[in-house]
Design a protein around this motif. Sequence first.
Motif, mmCIF file in Angstrom:
data_model
loop_
_atom_site.group_PDB
_atom_site.id
_atom_site.type_symbol
_atom_site.label_atom_id
_atom_site.label_comp_id
_atom_site.label_asym_id
_atom_site.label_seq_id
_atom_site.Cartn_x
_atom_site.Cartn_y
_atom_site.Cartn_z
ATOM 1 N N SER A 135 0.831 -1.198 0.000
ATOM 2 C CA SER A 135 0.000 0.000 0.000
ATOM 3 C C SER A 135 0.866 1.249 0.000
ATOM 4 O O SER A 135 1.727 1.413 0.874
ATOM 5 N N GLU B 86 0.087 4.271 0.854
ATOM 6 C CA GLU B 86 -0.157 5.065 2.064
ATOM 7 C C GLU B 86 0.549 4.448 3.274
ATOM 8 O O GLU B 86 1.194 5.156 4.045
ATOM 9 N N ASP C 216 3.722 5.995 5.446
ATOM 10 C CA ASP C 216 3.662 6.127 6.909
ATOM 11 C C ASP C 216 4.836 5.423 7.587
ATOM 12 O O ASP C 216 5.465 5.974 8.496
#
Length: 190
Positions: free
Chosen positions: A41, A43, A47
Amino acid sequence: MAADDAELLSRAKGGDTSAYGQLIERHQDRLYRSVRQILHSPEDTADVCQEAFISAFQSLAKYRGESQFYTWLYRIAFNAAVSFLRSKKPLISVEAIRGEDQNGLEIAGEISSTDPTRPLDRREKAAEVQRALSMLSTEHRLIIVLKDVEDTPYEEIASILEIPVGTVRSRLHRAREELKTILERLEIEP
């Protein structure tokens, strides 16, 4: 360690945040690609990389220079990614399933478009291999990504994973066998 990295590290340890920023700029793309192969992912990868950069900055005083800066940074990111995976159920990204994963796995060799025995084009095959990778255990996925995707030397992998080189080789062999089995089960030519 590159001479430039050593100089930037010295300045960053002295409190020069712009030097640390230059280190991050130098290594962020490679780190992102590596972590993306683990998490899939975009995102979640962003992070985890951000968490790794912050953690590395806070731990600069502990960096002894026994390995390359990137190896040390990758180890921090690796631990953050493993912690993240433990907190989540394993998922396959929609982008990888659709074959839209632009940062996905590079498949060596070309697939001939004139060969009618090959029903999958390059993108579809990459998505299928990415799917097979996501089915591996975290331990095996990490070692495949490090060696076969990132082409990291055995010694550096041993340093990152904090295991002997012989264990890297045996774990890589088992990981490749597991990946081959999954690919065969999915009817994808390894």
